[in-house]
Design an enzyme around this catalytic site. Sequence first.
Site, PDB file in Angstrom:
ATOM      1  N   GLU A 332       0.835  -1.211  -0.020  1.00  0.00           N
ATOM      2  CA  GLU A 332      -0.137   0.008   0.056  1.00  0.00           C
ATOM      3  C   GLU A 332       0.894   1.472   0.016  1.00  0.00           C
ATOM      4  O   GLU A 332       0.431   2.177   0.806  1.00  0.00           O
ATOM      5  CB  GLU A 332      -1.047   0.106   1.063  1.00  0.00           C
ATOM      6  CG  GLU A 332      -1.833  -1.102   1.133  1.00  0.00           C
ATOM      7  CD  GLU A 332      -2.688  -1.283   2.644  1.00  0.00           C
ATOM      8  OE1 GLU A 332      -3.991  -1.531   2.509  1.00  0.00           O
ATOM      9  OE2 GLU A 332      -2.062  -0.865   3.530  1.00  0.00           O
TER      10      GLU A 332
HETATM   11  C1  TNX Z   1      -4.664  -4.203   4.544  1.00  0.00           C
HETATM   12  S1  TNX Z   1      -2.820  -6.498   3.973  1.00  0.00           S
HETATM   13  C2  TNX Z   1      -3.207  -3.955   5.140  1.00  0.00           C
HETATM   14  C3  TNX Z   1      -3.097  -3.341   6.422  1.00  0.00           C
HETATM   15  C4  TNX Z   1      -4.232  -3.496   7.007  1.00  0.00           C
HETATM   16  C5  TNX Z   1      -5.156  -4.570   6.583  1.00  0.00           C
HETATM   17  C6  TNX Z   1      -6.670  -4.605   7.425  1.00  0.00           C
HETATM   18  C7  TNX Z   1      -1.798  -5.138   4.016  1.00  0.00           C
HETATM   19  C8  TNX Z   1      -0.592  -5.917   3.270  1.00  0.00           C
HETATM   20  N1  TNX Z   1      -2.002  -4.186   4.311  1.00  0.00           N
HETATM   21  O1  TNX Z   1      -2.362  -2.331   6.476  1.00  0.00           O
HETATM   22  O2  TNX Z   1      -4.246  -3.453   8.350  1.00  0.00           O
HETATM   23  O3  TNX Z   1      -5.485  -4.313   5.461  1.00  0.00           O
HETATM   24  O4  TNX Z   1      -7.342  -5.883   7.084  1.00  0.00           O
END
Ligand code: TNX
Length: 519
Positions: A332
């Site tokens: 992300e």
């Molecule tokens: C996505 S999964 C994220 C996290 C959040 C999560 C909550 C991922 C690699 N990044 O930053 O905590 O969703 O479900």
Amino acid sequence: MRTRLAVLLACVLSLTAASAPAEATRPAVALGSVVPAPVEVRPHGSAFQLTERTVIAAPRSARAVAERLAEALRPATGYRLPVVDRARGGTPVISLASGREEARLGAEGYRLRVRRSEVTLRANSNAGLFAGVQTLLQLLPPAIDAATPQRNRWTVPGGEIVDYPRFAYRGAMLDLARHFHTPAEIKRYIDEISRFKVNHLHLHLSDDQGWRIQIDSWPRLTTVGGAPGTGVDGAGGGYLTKADYRELVRYAAGRYVTIVPEIDMPGHVNAAQVAYPELTCDGVAPPPRTDTAVGYSSLCIGKEVTYRFVEDVIRELAAMTPGPYLHIGGDEAHATTDDEYLTFQERVLPLVARYGKIAYGWNEIAQAPAARRAVAQYWGLTTENATLAAAVAGGTKVIMSPANRAYLDMKYDPATPLGLNWAGYIEVRTAYDWDPGTYLTGVPESAVLGVEAPLWSETLRDLDDIEFMAFPRLAAIAELGWSPARDWASFRTRLGAYGPRWEQRGVGFYRSPQIDWAG
Ligand code: TNX
């Protein structure tokens, strides 16, 4: 009144059972009623009775595993079973042997033989013996997990089990950044996951809200980034000192669990930037954030101080981590351009190798050529990911954590009081019914190191919350990682029979309506 009568009746019944010789060899549990399901199960012959006369025999090299077994048997039986080098003839014995056993048992497999006079557990390694001990515990009646002495017949069903894992990596992840979880809570989680032969615990140690691991060369990361109030919505805060972390590594190793530390970057770094404003491009500290938005922060890709910071963190983390993997996040990074992301990963992925570790990251790292020697953790929602498949063709290994299957922080259904639902609702069957070896197009089983069940903690504050979301789904993911075949009907039955064990241990699991819970 009715419950009192029921208790009285149960007492009378169990007393009758205890004194009736005809019942003596009828085991409460069927051989093979084990989670994860063993590879081969052959019931035969008569059962073994564990009594106060039983001894545990083990060579010096396997003493620690034998002691752990004796410890696990003590509270409910009240027996202080001696651990000896060799049992005298005629003594009922549980004997552990590790050496060069069958090749197919590998590094973590075992062979368990139960006869009237003895139980023998053989493996190539202590990890295999430990796995076998977990199976043996599940073959005893559920009351074996009680915290106080129980009147019971401690019968183990006769026969033989040969067992070894399908995948080398079977993991769980705990997010300490959104809400901090104490070393005592983490240890309790390690106890629970290791019962299902899960052998890695990934700790998500930093995020926008907080920084949870002491780094000596950048002390404000924890004094500021781990201060009280750095949990989601201003809850809690806290961090692991290096001593805490080393103690967790030691504790986990005693349960054959390897700790995998994660520092998430180049995104998810707001807490670090609050502590050290030079880590932003304009040098201005951002406000602390305790909301649950994602994707807004980034290290400054063009500044050299970024790489001094990253190298210091990787060096200190690698030095306190005996396990092979170091996770650098990479998910992300929406505040970073694609070019910047590649620049960052091409410098940082090789740094991990320079400090002797295998780089591990969320699947976004697969964009970078340097990810060929890395491990990518797949968290997507689809069964196609061309970037990852191309990286795999070049050598990248994969750990499977599809968010709509393996994320333990997703709600079970719309009524679940905790958790999120961005990846959907995950009931037990959804968590169980997929195949990590064939799930992703272009990612063959030979490229899959295993599975991991992440537990993000935006909505989870304490151990009760953790247990409610993790169990029973963690058991489903553990079975996918260990057992050769998937069989929902069988899993459902074995899981239902497992429920009383969680009850005995005070684990507050979710009573999924998909399962017929015993007890
Ligand atoms: C996505 S999964 C994220 C996290 C959040 C999560 C909550 C991922 C690699 N990044 O930053 O905590 O969703 O479900």
